[in-house]
Design a protein around this motif. Structure first.
Motif, PDB file in Angstrom:
ATOM      1  N   VAL A  48       0.944  -1.215   0.025  1.00  0.00           N
ATOM      2  CA  VAL A  48      -0.102   0.070   0.039  1.00  0.00           C
ATOM      3  C   VAL A  48       0.867   1.483  -0.048  1.00  0.00           C
ATOM      4  CG1 VAL A  48      -1.714   1.319   1.324  1.00  0.00           C
ATOM      5  CG2 VAL A  48      -1.938  -0.822   1.255  1.00  0.00           C
ATOM      6  N   THR A  49       0.665   2.279  -0.851  1.00  0.00           N
ATOM      7  CA  THR A  49       1.359   3.395  -0.895  1.00  0.00           C
ATOM      8  C   THR A  49       0.308   4.450  -0.533  1.00  0.00           C
ATOM      9  OG1 THR A  49       2.447   5.001  -2.267  1.00  0.00           O
ATOM     10  CG2 THR A  49       0.934   3.488  -3.507  1.00  0.00           C
ATOM     11  N   THR A  50       0.757   5.202   0.634  1.00  0.00           N
ATOM     12  CA  THR A  50      -0.088   6.281   1.241  1.00  0.00           C
ATOM     13  C   THR A  50       0.603   7.292   1.994  1.00  0.00           C
ATOM     14  OG1 THR A  50      -2.014   6.429   2.596  1.00  0.00           O
ATOM     15  CG2 THR A  50      -0.472   4.701   3.256  1.00  0.00           C
ATOM     16  N   ASN A  51      -0.142   8.576   2.043  1.00  0.00           N
ATOM     17  CA  ASN A  51       0.431   9.510   2.953  1.00  0.00           C
ATOM     18  C   ASN A  51      -0.620   9.663   3.947  1.00  0.00           C
ATOM     19  OD1 ASN A  51      -1.469  10.360   1.107  1.00  0.00           O
ATOM     20  ND2 ASN A  51      -0.788  12.563   1.289  1.00  0.00           N
ATOM     21  N   ASP A  52      -1.605   8.473   4.116  1.00  0.00           N
ATOM     22  CA  ASP A  52      -2.624   8.679   5.158  1.00  0.00           C
ATOM     23  C   ASP A  52      -2.050   7.907   6.322  1.00  0.00           C
ATOM     24  OD1 ASP A  52      -5.072   7.976   6.646  1.00  0.00           O
ATOM     25  OD2 ASP A  52      -6.199   8.889   4.968  1.00  0.00           O
ATOM     26  N   PHE A  53      -2.078   8.331   7.549  1.00  0.00           N
ATOM     27  CA  PHE A  53      -1.663   7.517   8.673  1.00  0.00           C
ATOM     28  C   PHE A  53      -2.695   6.372   9.178  1.00  0.00           C
ATOM     29  CE2 PHE A  53      -1.774   6.840  13.308  1.00  0.00           C
ATOM     30  CZ  PHE A  53      -0.484   6.428  13.559  1.00  0.00           C
ATOM     31  N   GLU A  54      -4.006   6.865   9.036  1.00  0.00           N
ATOM     32  CA  GLU A  54      -4.954   5.665   9.413  1.00  0.00           C
ATOM     33  C   GLU A  54      -4.846   4.683   8.318  1.00  0.00           C
ATOM     34  OE1 GLU A  54      -9.574   5.837  10.446  1.00  0.00           O
ATOM     35  OE2 GLU A  54      -8.683   7.351   9.683  1.00  0.00           O
ATOM     36  N   VAL A  55      -4.881   5.005   6.908  1.00  0.00           N
ATOM     37  CA  VAL A  55      -4.693   3.988   6.120  1.00  0.00           C
ATOM     38  C   VAL A  55      -3.410   2.934   6.369  1.00  0.00           C
ATOM     39  CG1 VAL A  55      -4.226   3.269   3.508  1.00  0.00           C
ATOM     40  CG2 VAL A  55      -6.046   4.915   4.181  1.00  0.00           C
ATOM     41  N   ALA A  56      -2.247   3.428   6.681  1.00  0.00           N
ATOM     42  CA  ALA A  56      -1.228   3.043   6.815  1.00  0.00           C
ATOM     43  C   ALA A  56      -1.199   2.174   7.935  1.00  0.00           C
ATOM     44  CB  ALA A  56       0.172   3.779   7.282  1.00  0.00           C
ATOM     45  N   THR A  57      -1.839   2.563   9.089  1.00  0.00           N
ATOM     46  CA  THR A  57      -2.059   1.568  10.481  1.00  0.00           C
ATOM     47  C   THR A  57      -2.689   0.463  10.008  1.00  0.00           C
ATOM     48  OG1 THR A  57      -1.684   3.678  11.817  1.00  0.00           O
ATOM     49  CG2 THR A  57      -2.886   1.630  12.747  1.00  0.00           C
ATOM     50  N   TYR A  58      -3.973   0.697   9.275  1.00  0.00           N
ATOM     51  CA  TYR A  58      -4.823  -0.524   9.105  1.00  0.00           C
ATOM     52  C   TYR A  58      -4.199  -1.562   8.145  1.00  0.00           C
ATOM     53  CZ  TYR A  58      -8.488  -3.269   6.815  1.00  0.00           C
ATOM     54  OH  TYR A  58      -9.122  -4.239   6.509  1.00  0.00           O
ATOM     55  N   ALA A  59      -3.401  -0.979   7.263  1.00  0.00           N
ATOM     56  CA  ALA A  59      -2.578  -1.981   6.159  1.00  0.00           C
ATOM     57  C   ALA A  59      -1.562  -2.845   6.880  1.00  0.00           C
ATOM     58  CB  ALA A  59      -1.901  -1.240   5.051  1.00  0.00           C
ATOM     59  N   SER A  61      -1.732  -3.499  10.155  1.00  0.00           N
ATOM     60  CA  SER A  61      -2.303  -4.553  11.030  1.00  0.00           C
ATOM     61  C   SER A  61      -2.844  -5.735  10.393  1.00  0.00           C
ATOM     62  CB  SER A  61      -3.611  -3.624  11.686  1.00  0.00           C
ATOM     63  OG  SER A  61      -4.660  -3.751  10.625  1.00  0.00           O
ATOM     64  N   LYS A  62      -2.759  -5.894   8.799  1.00  0.00           N
ATOM     65  CA  LYS A  62      -3.181  -6.727   7.968  1.00  0.00           C
ATOM     66  C   LYS A  62      -1.812  -7.320   7.518  1.00  0.00           C
ATOM     67  CE  LYS A  62      -7.814  -6.233   8.667  1.00  0.00           C
ATOM     68  NZ  LYS A  62      -8.220  -7.248   9.567  1.00  0.00           N
ATOM     69  N   ASP A  63      -0.794  -6.886   8.059  1.00  0.00           N
ATOM     70  CA  ASP A  63       0.391  -7.622   7.320  1.00  0.00           C
ATOM     71  C   ASP A  63       0.645  -7.359   5.954  1.00  0.00           C
ATOM     72  OD1 ASP A  63       1.063  -8.708  10.082  1.00  0.00           O
ATOM     73  OD2 ASP A  63       0.039 -10.366   9.491  1.00  0.00           O
ATOM     74  N   VAL A  64       0.502  -6.152   5.628  1.00  0.00           N
ATOM     75  CA  VAL A  64       0.613  -5.514   4.196  1.00  0.00           C
ATOM     76  C   VAL A  64       1.678  -4.633   4.238  1.00  0.00           C
ATOM     77  CG1 VAL A  64      -0.426  -4.106   2.366  1.00  0.00           C
ATOM     78  CG2 VAL A  64      -1.820  -6.047   3.616  1.00  0.00           C
ATOM     79  N   ASN A  65       2.694  -4.796   3.540  1.00  0.00           N
ATOM     80  CA  ASN A  65       3.884  -3.585   3.233  1.00  0.00           C
ATOM     81  C   ASN A  65       3.227  -2.322   3.097  1.00  0.00           C
ATOM     82  OD1 ASN A  65       6.465  -2.778   3.330  1.00  0.00           O
ATOM     83  ND2 ASN A  65       6.602  -2.879   1.240  1.00  0.00           N
ATOM     84  N   VAL A  66       3.770  -1.282   3.648  1.00  0.00           N
ATOM     85  CA  VAL A  66       3.325   0.029   3.698  1.00  0.00           C
ATOM     86  C   VAL A  66       4.510   0.936   3.258  1.00  0.00           C
ATOM     87  CG1 VAL A  66       2.390   2.083   4.665  1.00  0.00           C
ATOM     88  CG2 VAL A  66       1.366  -0.121   5.136  1.00  0.00           C
ATOM     89  N   ILE A  67       4.464   1.562   2.132  1.00  0.00           N
ATOM     90  CA  ILE A  67       5.403   2.712   1.507  1.00  0.00           C
ATOM     91  C   ILE A  67       4.809   4.204   1.897  1.00  0.00           C
ATOM     92  CG2 ILE A  67       6.640   3.550  -0.377  1.00  0.00           C
ATOM     93  CD1 ILE A  67       7.512   0.736   0.475  1.00  0.00           C
ATOM     94  N   HIS A  68       5.528   4.742   2.675  1.00  0.00           N
ATOM     95  CA  HIS A  68       5.043   6.425   2.844  1.00  0.00           C
ATOM     96  C   HIS A  68       5.187   7.007   1.807  1.00  0.00           C
ATOM     97  CE1 HIS A  68       4.040  10.079   4.490  1.00  0.00           C
ATOM     98  NE2 HIS A  68       5.252  10.422   4.206  1.00  0.00           N
ATOM     99  N   ARG A  69       4.167   7.529   0.971  1.00  0.00           N
ATOM    100  CA  ARG A  69       4.224   8.338  -0.118  1.00  0.00           C
ATOM    101  C   ARG A  69       4.560   9.661   0.302  1.00  0.00           C
ATOM    102  NH1 ARG A  69      -0.522   8.854  -4.469  1.00  0.00           N
ATOM    103  NH2 ARG A  69      -1.171   6.657  -3.703  1.00  0.00           N
TER     104      ARG A  69
END
Length: 219
Positions: A48-59, A61-69
């Motif tokens: 998941v690529t996002t600049n949204d803290f809530e989205v990053a936290t959720y992703a 929690s689902k063991d999905v890799n997060v890239i801060h955009r």
């Protein structure tokens, strides 16, 4: 078989429907539907690529890799290819192709991802996109005059020339294509999807209400 990375772009600050990526659609936030869709066929290479803290936290929690955009890649006018390029530059592994799943298209036929990958492999495509048949009689308006575009007045709808629209359900691109700054290659395969889910593309509250109706109807 090629190696694939699923990328889900979910920037903050939607203008027409604020917070839409975490808005609950049924039992899941909007972005959760794309994550679940990926995992239904056993995909774990999801970013998941996002600049949204809530989205990053959720992703996470689902063991999905997060890239801060970075915010400069998350503006309303910024093309999605810049986010994809940023992900490919940020991950350690190398992949042959990228699968793009937009959270705004949360409802997809269950077999779509397997079918798309199979076609992408068999046809040796540069890229693949999902499309749907247009059933509307379209025209232009110039100086308050309507001129038919894809039909003649009185023509039956079933006799229209087949035209198709980009429905946004799913895209696949070769990594080298993205690195060149392109999303659609010369050998681009249009995968036709004639399912009501292809009508759902969430930008407004009305779109969201329609998605809820479809989700409940097709359960």
């Amino acid at each position: 078989m090629r190696t694939y990375l699923i990328i889900i772009p979910a920037r903050a600050n939607s203008q027409r429907l604020p917070g839409k990526n975490m808005k609950m659609l049924g039992d899941l936030p909007l972005i959760g539907h794309s994550i679940n869709f990926s995992r239904q066929v056993g995909f774990e290479e999801i970013t998941v690529t996002t600049n949204d803290f809530e989205v990053a936290t959720y992703a996470k929690s689902k063991d999905v890799n997060v890239i801060h955009r970075p915010d400069e890649l998350a503006g309303n006018q910024e093309p999605v290819i810049s986010a994809i390029q940023h992900v490919l530059e940020s991950v350690v592994e190398e992949y042959d192709a990228v699968i793009l799943l937009q959270p705004t298209n949360p409802l997809r036929p269950v077999t779509l991802l397997k079918e798309a990958i199979q076609i992408f492999e068999e046809e040796n495509c540069d890229s693949l996109m999902t499309v749907s048949r247009n059933e509307h009689k379209l025209g232009t308006i110039i100086n308050n005059r309507f001129t038919p575009y894809n039909y003649k007045m009185g023509q039956r709808s079933q006799d229209l020339e087949p035209l198709y629209y980009e429905n946004g359900l799913l895209y696949i691109f070769k990594t080298e294509l993205v690195q060149e700054g392109r999303l659609l290659g010369d050998n681009n395969y249009p995968l036709i999807v004639n399912h009501p889910f292809a009508e759902i593309d969430i930008d407004t509250e009305a779109d969201f209400k329609k998605a809820e109706l479809y989700l409940n109807h097709f359960k």
